[in-house]
Scaffold this active site. Sequence first.
Site, short mmCIF file in Angstrom:
data_model
loop_
_atom_site.label_atom_id
_atom_site.label_comp_id
_atom_site.label_asym_id
_atom_site.label_seq_id
_atom_site.Cartn_x
_atom_site.Cartn_y
_atom_site.Cartn_z
CE1 TYR A 109 -5.59 -4.43 6.09
CE2 TYR A 109 -4.41 -6.49 6.37
CZ TYR A 109 -4.58 -5.29 5.71
OH TYR A 109 -3.74 -4.96 4.69
CD GLU A 197 -5.79 -2.95 2.79
OE1 GLU A 197 -6.33 -1.92 2.33
OE2 GLU A 197 -4.70 -2.94 3.39
#
Length: 390
Positions: A109, A197
């Site tokens: 991530y 993101e």
Amino acid sequence: MKIHEYQAREILSRFGVPIPKGIVAKSAEEAVQASQNLGGDVWAVKAQVHAGGRGKGGGVKVLRRLDDVKAFSEKLIGSRLVTPQTGPEGAPVGCVLVQEGVNIVSEYYVSFLVDRVTQQPLLLASSAGGMEIERVAVETPEKIVQVQFDIEIGLTEEKAITVINRLGMPDEVLPQAIEVLMGLWKAYVSMDCTLLEINPLVVTADKRVLPLDVKMVFDDNALYRHPELEVLHDPLQEDPTELRAHNSGLQYIPLGGNIACLVNGAGLAMATMDTIKLFGGEPANFLDIGGGASTERVTAAFQIMVEQPEVKVILVNIFGGIMKCDVIAEGVVHACRNVKLNVPLIVRMKGTHEDIGKKILDDSGLPIVVAETLDEAAQKAIELANKEEK
Ligand code: GDP
Ligand code: MN
């Protein structure tokens, strides 16, 4: 402003970030064509909506047969996708992204955001890729790497390497990983993003480092610097009421309570909601009609408020400064006559031309409850709302 994954991918590639090959399709036939053009024998078909959690909601599938690509795209396109982030009404799927299937070795991530406390950019990363970061933060906070840096200096290679090492990425992909992180930062800062993101960022069997999913959110206050982004706006992804409010020049956020508020100025709107809460009530919305509120804008605001079935009372709280109370009072009277006002209305106004304003409300013959103070207005609103609920 949010954009779709397929649009964000294009922006990233302009900043030198490698992305898996992909083609957008607006129909099942186009999706099959896209798969054939991409080649290979595995494809990821992904619903394009402004919400995450698509995997969980059944909006992303990895498929090996063209028939399956066709059937899955057929099902998605034109439907509404419900994910943990959309609410029960879901979001409309206008197209799908058909992406080359990649052989994933590990998932991570990575995101860039603004840290409000330090007022500096923050690089947030985790070795628990593909999982919601909020969950990782609660369950395995040790897996989260946070690196802060100065906006003027930007992300340095040194800091990027620190993050990559702490994620435990394989040594042999270090150069590719640096290239990706530096490219992501460049895109984030150049495009005035509030959030970029990548979840997951993957390392593939053939040693590529690729963003498999991109979420990009732009700072609305900086959009004037990027006029080219306007065409990327997809109004269908927005709440129709919020969109209408926005187009009428209103700042409007639905909140779920039963006391609708119409206020001029964001600070006063916050104070109004706080006061309602203080006395045990629940605001139905945040609504700021702004400084130069016209009769049309006040009418638009009333229209929106009366349409919400949960609204049991409307509270108007006005401070007459540059915007004079009499002008707002006229707007309120005009609006009440034009919309079918089906709930009690409480008005509190203070400031310039307050007396003229109150006289206009009085003379209108409309059943308006006038309150002197904000406390009184909030208490009356709660009392009337409770009565209406019964
Ligand atoms: P989200 O659920 O809205 O965040 O959508 P994602 O784009 O992240 O897709 C959900 C999941 O599908 C990802 O976490 C990946 O694990 C998986 N996925 C997406 N694309 C591919 C692919 O090309 N190959 C494989 N094997 N998995 C994929
Ligand atoms: Mn994702």
